[in-house]
Design a protein around this motif. Structure first.
Motif, short mmCIF file in Angstrom:
data_model
loop_
_atom_site.label_atom_id
_atom_site.label_comp_id
_atom_site.label_asym_id
_atom_site.label_seq_id
_atom_site.Cartn_x
_atom_site.Cartn_y
_atom_site.Cartn_z
N ASP A 177 -7.24 2.60 -3.31
CA ASP A 177 -6.18 2.86 -2.34
C ASP A 177 -6.86 3.10 -1.00
O ASP A 177 -8.07 2.94 -0.88
CB ASP A 177 -5.25 4.00 -2.76
CG ASP A 177 -5.95 5.35 -2.91
OD1 ASP A 177 -6.80 5.69 -2.05
OD2 ASP A 177 -5.67 6.08 -3.88
N ASP A 178 -6.09 3.51 0.00
CA ASP A 178 -6.65 3.52 1.35
C ASP A 178 -7.74 4.56 1.55
O ASP A 178 -8.48 4.50 2.53
CB ASP A 178 -5.52 3.76 2.37
CG ASP A 178 -5.89 3.21 3.74
OD1 ASP A 178 -6.48 2.12 3.81
OD2 ASP A 178 -5.59 3.89 4.75
N ARG A 179 -7.88 5.48 0.61
CA ARG A 179 -8.91 6.51 0.76
C ARG A 179 -9.81 6.62 -0.48
O ARG A 179 -10.66 7.50 -0.54
CB ARG A 179 -8.27 7.87 1.05
CG ARG A 179 -9.20 8.85 1.70
CD ARG A 179 -8.43 9.98 2.33
NE ARG A 179 -9.30 10.89 3.05
CZ ARG A 179 -8.87 11.85 3.86
NH1 ARG A 179 -7.58 12.03 4.04
NH2 ARG A 179 -9.73 12.64 4.48
N THR A 180 -9.61 5.73 -1.43
CA THR A 180 -10.32 5.85 -2.70
C THR A 180 -10.97 4.52 -3.07
O THR A 180 -10.34 3.47 -2.99
CB THR A 180 -9.36 6.26 -3.83
OG1 THR A 180 -8.60 7.39 -3.40
CG2 THR A 180 -10.12 6.61 -5.08
N ILE A 181 -12.22 4.58 -3.49
CA ILE A 181 -12.95 3.39 -3.91
C ILE A 181 -13.60 3.66 -5.26
O ILE A 181 -13.82 4.81 -5.65
CB ILE A 181 -14.03 2.97 -2.90
CG1 ILE A 181 -15.07 4.08 -2.72
CG2 ILE A 181 -13.41 2.59 -1.56
CD1 ILE A 181 -16.27 3.68 -1.84
N LEU A 188 -14.56 7.48 -5.96
CA LEU A 188 -14.89 8.35 -4.83
C LEU A 188 -13.71 8.47 -3.88
O LEU A 188 -13.03 7.47 -3.58
CB LEU A 188 -16.09 7.80 -4.06
CG LEU A 188 -17.39 7.57 -4.82
CD1 LEU A 188 -18.45 7.01 -3.88
CD2 LEU A 188 -17.87 8.85 -5.49
N LYS A 189 -13.50 9.68 -3.39
CA LYS A 189 -12.56 9.91 -2.30
C LYS A 189 -13.34 9.95 -1.00
O LYS A 189 -14.29 10.72 -0.85
CB LYS A 189 -11.81 11.23 -2.51
CG LYS A 189 -10.82 11.57 -1.40
CD LYS A 189 -10.16 12.91 -1.64
CE LYS A 189 -9.19 13.27 -0.51
NZ LYS A 189 -8.57 14.60 -0.74
N ASP A 239 -13.88 10.37 3.22
CA ASP A 239 -13.55 11.41 4.19
C ASP A 239 -12.36 11.01 5.07
O ASP A 239 -11.63 11.87 5.55
CB ASP A 239 -14.78 11.69 5.05
CG ASP A 239 -14.52 12.77 6.08
OD1 ASP A 239 -14.01 13.83 5.70
OD2 ASP A 239 -14.84 12.54 7.27
N HIS A 240 -12.18 9.71 5.29
CA HIS A 240 -11.09 9.21 6.12
C HIS A 240 -10.38 8.06 5.40
O HIS A 240 -10.95 7.44 4.50
CB HIS A 240 -11.61 8.69 7.47
CG HIS A 240 -12.27 9.72 8.32
ND1 HIS A 240 -11.60 10.80 8.85
CD2 HIS A 240 -13.55 9.82 8.76
CE1 HIS A 240 -12.44 11.53 9.56
NE2 HIS A 240 -13.63 10.96 9.53
N ASP A 241 -9.16 7.79 5.85
CA ASP A 241 -8.50 6.57 5.40
C ASP A 241 -9.24 5.36 5.94
O ASP A 241 -9.79 5.38 7.04
CB ASP A 241 -7.05 6.52 5.89
CG ASP A 241 -6.16 7.53 5.20
OD1 ASP A 241 -6.59 8.09 4.17
OD2 ASP A 241 -5.04 7.75 5.68
N LEU A 242 -9.24 4.28 5.16
CA LEU A 242 -9.85 3.04 5.62
C LEU A 242 -8.96 2.28 6.60
O LEU A 242 -9.44 1.44 7.35
CB LEU A 242 -10.13 2.12 4.42
CG LEU A 242 -11.24 2.57 3.48
CD1 LEU A 242 -11.20 1.76 2.19
CD2 LEU A 242 -12.60 2.42 4.15
N ASP A 243 -7.65 2.59 6.60
CA ASP A 243 -6.68 1.82 7.39
C ASP A 243 -6.80 0.34 7.03
O ASP A 243 -6.83 -0.54 7.90
CB ASP A 243 -6.89 2.03 8.89
CG ASP A 243 -6.63 3.47 9.31
OD1 ASP A 243 -5.71 4.09 8.73
OD2 ASP A 243 -7.35 3.99 10.18
N ALA A 244 -6.84 0.08 5.75
CA ALA A 244 -7.03 -1.28 5.26
C ALA A 244 -5.76 -2.11 5.44
O ALA A 244 -4.65 -1.57 5.51
CB ALA A 244 -7.42 -1.25 3.78
#
Length: 401
Positions: free
Chosen positions: A354-358, A385-386, A388-393
């Motif tokens: 998701d936008d903050r999780t990889i 991993l969470k 520190d910031h949103d990726l704004d993907a």
């Protein structure tokens, strides 16, 4: 764009914009705070495809990390690319086998389907497909007469899947791009990268190799609209500045390179990349690593790389988003301490959840790597991993599969 070059298709080797001797290597342009470990699971090193063919006969019977080849079946190992599926499972690409062309002729190239169970910390092997060339698309001799592809034919290292369910796979022996249907059958002849030849390429004739072994397409991103691939070389092409890697653009519909390329600059010339995936039309997540493992592992990083080159230095701009040797673990996930490390020689898989999780996976180089416990073969570890910031993907990337 200052970092884009248009390359003539007939040129043997085109010079990059940055060719000045003694060029400074990349440093962190900016850095996010520590990523946090949310989930951990592992697939044991000695996991094999049930009822498959023997393998490892060319390893000489020499024990490595307590594992003695040959093997009765095909190992489920060496993850060098990962794709997320809509049902919570993942497709992972096993690479060429046991490390090189000479010892991997009995390793069958395969896309494995796995399902992590983070409650138990385990990973289930759900199936997979073996890669084949039944219609004779490969123009050179293969190892097996039945045209099942092996680690002596291709070194597959990166993977992308288009909306029609077919797979594009990046290889290091050419380097080539390979297009497979959803059953793993090669659909077209391998697409060569113009002017670049690895030593293992059987089509180069008397043309000297200008790319080192195992330095081909280690990463390959797909544009959010699904029309374009961006394969990234792991190594520097002869004549380019040390530590510079070429990121190419490939038009899927045209089945051809566009001639556009950009430059990714490693932090040090001895480093390598492990994967590259798209965040949006301009930005990519790229794994960069040194060659160490265990106590010698120092550089295992994930960068957000931007091809717009805002500082106009001729390279993709780099922002450090996760230092894999310094991951916060306040909840002691996986039974590890408050600082978690991912100390593997080869870390070759990243996927956006998701936008903050990889999620990040290692290539365990079975049975050779022992980065987690000295003397024991590495498992295939699967961590979430969470950031520190949103990726704004791009939303299309987040919705993909």
């Amino acid at each position: 764009m200052g970092i884009m070059k248009r390359v003539g298709m007939g040129a043997a080797v085109a010079a990059l914009a940055i060719t000045v001797p003694g060029v400074a290597f990349a440093t962190d342009r900016s850095t996010w705070d520590r990523a946090e470990l949310l989930k951990f699971a592992a697939l044991p090193a000695e996991t094999f495809v049930p009822g498959s063919e023997p393998s490892g006969s060319l390893l000489g019977g020499t024990p490595s990390n307590g594992v003695v080849p040959p093997f009765a079946d095909q190992p489920v190992q060496g993850f060098s690319g990962v794709l997320r599926n809509s049902d919570g499972s993942f497709d992972v690409l096993s690479d060429n086998g046991f490390g090189n062309k000479g010892n991997s002729a009995d390793f069958l190239l395969r896309i494995q389907r796995v399902g992590p169970n983070f409650d138990s910390g385990t990973v289930d092997v759900l199936g997979g497909i073996t890669l084949t060339d039944p219609d004779g698309k490969v123009p050179f001799a293969l190892t097996r007469p039945d045209r099942v592809l092996t680690g002596a034919d291709f070194d597959v290292e990166s993977i992308s899947r288009t909306a029609d369910g077919t797979y594009w796979i990046g290889d290091e022996f050419g380097p080539w791009l390979l297009h497979f249907d959803r059953a793993g059958r090669l659909l077209a002849p391998p697409v060569a990268l113009p002017g670049v030849f690895a030593p293992e390429n059987p089509t180069r004739g008397e043309t000297p190799a200008n790319l080192n072994s195992s330095k081909g397409f280690e990463g390959m991103a797909q544009s959010p609209d699904g029309r374009t691939l961006y394969p990234l070389l792991e190594g520097t092409v002869a004549g380019d500045a040390p530590g510079t890697l070429r990121l190419h653009e490939f038009d899927i519909a045209a089945n051809a390179y566009t001639g556009r390329r950009w430059t990714y600059l490693l932090d040090a010339p001895g480093n390598a990349i492990g994967d590259a995936i798209a965040v949006d039309k301009d930005r990519f997540l790229i794994i960069e690593r040194d060659n160490g493992e265990g106590a010698t592992a120092k550089v295992k990083k994930i960068y957000l790389a931007d091809r717009r080159d805002r500082n106009r230095d001729g390279q993709l701009d780099k922002t450090l988003v996760a230092d894999l040797m310094d991951i916060a673990n306040p909840k002691r996930v996986g039974g590890f301490g408050k600082t978690f490390t991912f100390p593997f020689q080869t870390i070759e898989d990243v996927v956006i959840l998701d936008d903050r999780t990889i999620a990040v996976l290692n290539d365990n180089n079975f049975p050779f790597s022992n980065g987690r416990v000295p003397g024991q073969p590495d498992d295939n570890e699967f961590i979430v991993l969470k950031l520190d910031h949103d990726l704004d993907a791009d939303k299309r990337v987040l919705r993909r599969y």
